[in-house]
Write an enzyme that holds these catalytic residues in place. Sequence first.
Site, PDB file in Angstrom:
ATOM      1  CB  SER A  68      -0.831   0.000   1.297  1.00  0.00           C
ATOM      2  OG  SER A  68      -1.408   1.274   1.533  1.00  0.00           O
ATOM      3  CE1 TYR A  84      -4.278  -1.815   4.877  1.00  0.00           C
ATOM      4  CE2 TYR A  84      -3.103   0.210   4.385  1.00  0.00           C
ATOM      5  CZ  TYR A  84      -3.829  -0.884   3.962  1.00  0.00           C
ATOM      6  OH  TYR A  84      -4.087  -1.061   2.625  1.00  0.00           O
TER       7      TYR A  84
HETATM    8  P1  NAD Z   1     -11.839  -5.183  -0.033  1.00  0.00           P
HETATM    9  O1  NAD Z   1     -12.202  -5.172   1.406  1.00  0.00           O
HETATM   10  O2  NAD Z   1     -12.673  -4.437  -0.994  1.00  0.00           O
HETATM   11  O3  NAD Z   1     -11.648  -6.681  -0.545  1.00  0.00           O
HETATM   12  C1  NAD Z   1     -10.797  -7.548   0.186  1.00  0.00           C
HETATM   13  C2  NAD Z   1     -11.198  -8.985  -0.055  1.00  0.00           C
HETATM   14  O4  NAD Z   1     -10.308  -9.793   0.729  1.00  0.00           O
HETATM   15  C3  NAD Z   1     -12.615  -9.314   0.402  1.00  0.00           C
HETATM   16  O5  NAD Z   1     -13.251 -10.132  -0.546  1.00  0.00           O
HETATM   17  C4  NAD Z   1     -12.408 -10.040   1.742  1.00  0.00           C
HETATM   18  O6  NAD Z   1     -13.432 -10.984   2.021  1.00  0.00           O
HETATM   19  C5  NAD Z   1     -11.061 -10.715   1.491  1.00  0.00           C
HETATM   20  N1  NAD Z   1     -10.328 -11.005   2.722  1.00  0.00           N
HETATM   21  C6  NAD Z   1     -10.019 -10.138   3.727  1.00  0.00           C
HETATM   22  N2  NAD Z   1      -9.370 -10.784   4.704  1.00  0.00           N
HETATM   23  C7  NAD Z   1      -9.266 -12.077   4.323  1.00  0.00           C
HETATM   24  C8  NAD Z   1      -8.704 -13.234   4.927  1.00  0.00           C
HETATM   25  N3  NAD Z   1      -8.158 -13.197   6.146  1.00  0.00           N
HETATM   26  N4  NAD Z   1      -8.742 -14.402   4.247  1.00  0.00           N
HETATM   27  C9  NAD Z   1      -9.333 -14.465   3.019  1.00  0.00           C
HETATM   28  N5  NAD Z   1      -9.896 -13.408   2.409  1.00  0.00           N
HETATM   29  C10 NAD Z   1      -9.868 -12.226   3.062  1.00  0.00           C
HETATM   30  O7  NAD Z   1     -10.343  -4.590  -0.077  1.00  0.00           O
HETATM   31  P2  NAD Z   1      -9.499  -4.043  -1.326  1.00  0.00           P
HETATM   32  O8  NAD Z   1      -9.566  -2.570  -1.305  1.00  0.00           O
HETATM   33  O9  NAD Z   1      -9.819  -4.781  -2.548  1.00  0.00           O
HETATM   34  O10 NAD Z   1      -8.049  -4.439  -0.800  1.00  0.00           O
HETATM   35  C11 NAD Z   1      -7.326  -5.546  -1.306  1.00  0.00           C
HETATM   36  C12 NAD Z   1      -5.884  -5.386  -0.872  1.00  0.00           C
HETATM   37  O11 NAD Z   1      -5.378  -4.156  -1.384  1.00  0.00           O
HETATM   38  C13 NAD Z   1      -5.676  -5.334   0.635  1.00  0.00           C
HETATM   39  O12 NAD Z   1      -4.480  -5.997   0.979  1.00  0.00           O
HETATM   40  C14 NAD Z   1      -5.556  -3.852   0.901  1.00  0.00           C
HETATM   41  O13 NAD Z   1      -4.834  -3.570   2.063  1.00  0.00           O
HETATM   42  C15 NAD Z   1      -4.819  -3.408  -0.332  1.00  0.00           C
HETATM   43  N6  NAD Z   1      -4.933  -1.990  -0.641  1.00  0.00           N
HETATM   44  C16 NAD Z   1      -6.097  -1.465  -1.070  1.00  0.00           C
HETATM   45  C17 NAD Z   1      -6.140  -0.119  -1.365  1.00  0.00           C
HETATM   46  C18 NAD Z   1      -7.377   0.540  -1.885  1.00  0.00           C
HETATM   47  O14 NAD Z   1      -7.346   1.741  -2.072  1.00  0.00           O
HETATM   48  N7  NAD Z   1      -8.454  -0.161  -2.127  1.00  0.00           N
HETATM   49  C19 NAD Z   1      -5.012   0.687  -1.191  1.00  0.00           C
HETATM   50  C20 NAD Z   1      -3.843   0.100  -0.761  1.00  0.00           C
HETATM   51  C21 NAD Z   1      -3.806  -1.244  -0.488  1.00  0.00           C
END
Ligand code: NAD
Length: 257
Positions: free
Chosen positions: A142, A155
């Site tokens: 991230s 985080y």
């Molecule tokens: P989201 O919450 O929209 O989707 C995450 C998915 O992961 C969900 O389907 C959830 O059920 C699944 N999940 C969570 N914990 C889990 C576990 N312990 N075991 C199995 N499945 C699990 O989140 P997102 O925004 O798509 O984020 C995905 C990744 O990207 C994460 O690692 C997040 O930290 C990272 N990220 C996202 C952003 C952003 O802006 N969206 C920015 C930086 C990093």
Amino acid sequence: MKNKVIIITGAAMGLGLATAEYLAAKGAKLSLVDYNGEALQDAVKKLKDINADVELLTIEADVSNEEAVKNYVEKTVETFGRIDGFYNNAGIEGKQAPMTEYDLAVFKKVIDINLMGVYYGMRYVIPVMQKQQYGKIVNVASVGGIRGVQNQTAYVASKHAVSGMTKNAGLEYGQDGILTNAIAPGAILTPMVEEAFKQVNPDDPKAAETEYAKRNPTRRLGVPKEVATVVSFLLSEENGYVSGQTIAIDGGESNIY
Ligand code: NAD
């Protein structure tokens, strides 16, 4: 990506699903892992709409459970015979709070999922890729893995760790034909980020989003497909020599002083 076997964790929504959609359209075989079984089934429907012939394996698993991780890796190899790419994406944000007031149970949960989950994934996928002498790994860090983010200590700690482990995987397994990188998305509109804006301004999350977008050089948030295209490149044979890097996908925001 045609016929490439790719594992995606956190595949049921957000960035995982967007990449699954992008790769399904390109004919990849997908092993989809998520702990939300219902959302995973909805995701399958969406993917079949994109490509009716797409080969899918779905596995309900919590990535913070080592046995469950071992199992999703084994199931993938049993089903598809190999693993070409691993999108180690599942993660949570935790609750926002000042460092000294951060709820310890939430802190440990964030570390268990974001750090240990990513580590377990590499621990079990890398030996398969070593046997093949081929593999591409994309871990999800991230911008919080590059710089500090106020009120998100757990985080930020977990995502800096992902960036660090990525460097080590690149160092240790490049000799086996395995290229490992991390991505560092900025604010990309997914269910996780919508939830974060609700925490920042419970009365008007849209206002929090608009305010946040103002400071980005592009004056907008990212969309999941803009992450999927980069991930697809890093997982493909087009990437021959990029390894050990944390690549920001944030419209340039991480360069602001
Ligand atoms: P989201 O919450 O929209 O989707 C995450 C998915 O992961 C969900 O389907 C959830 O059920 C699944 N999940 C969570 N914990 C889990 C576990 N312990 N075991 C199995 N499945 C699990 O989140 P997102 O925004 O798509 O984020 C995905 C990744 O990207 C994460 O690692 C997040 O930290 C990272 N990220 C996202 C952003 C952003 O802006 N969206 C920015 C930086 C990093």
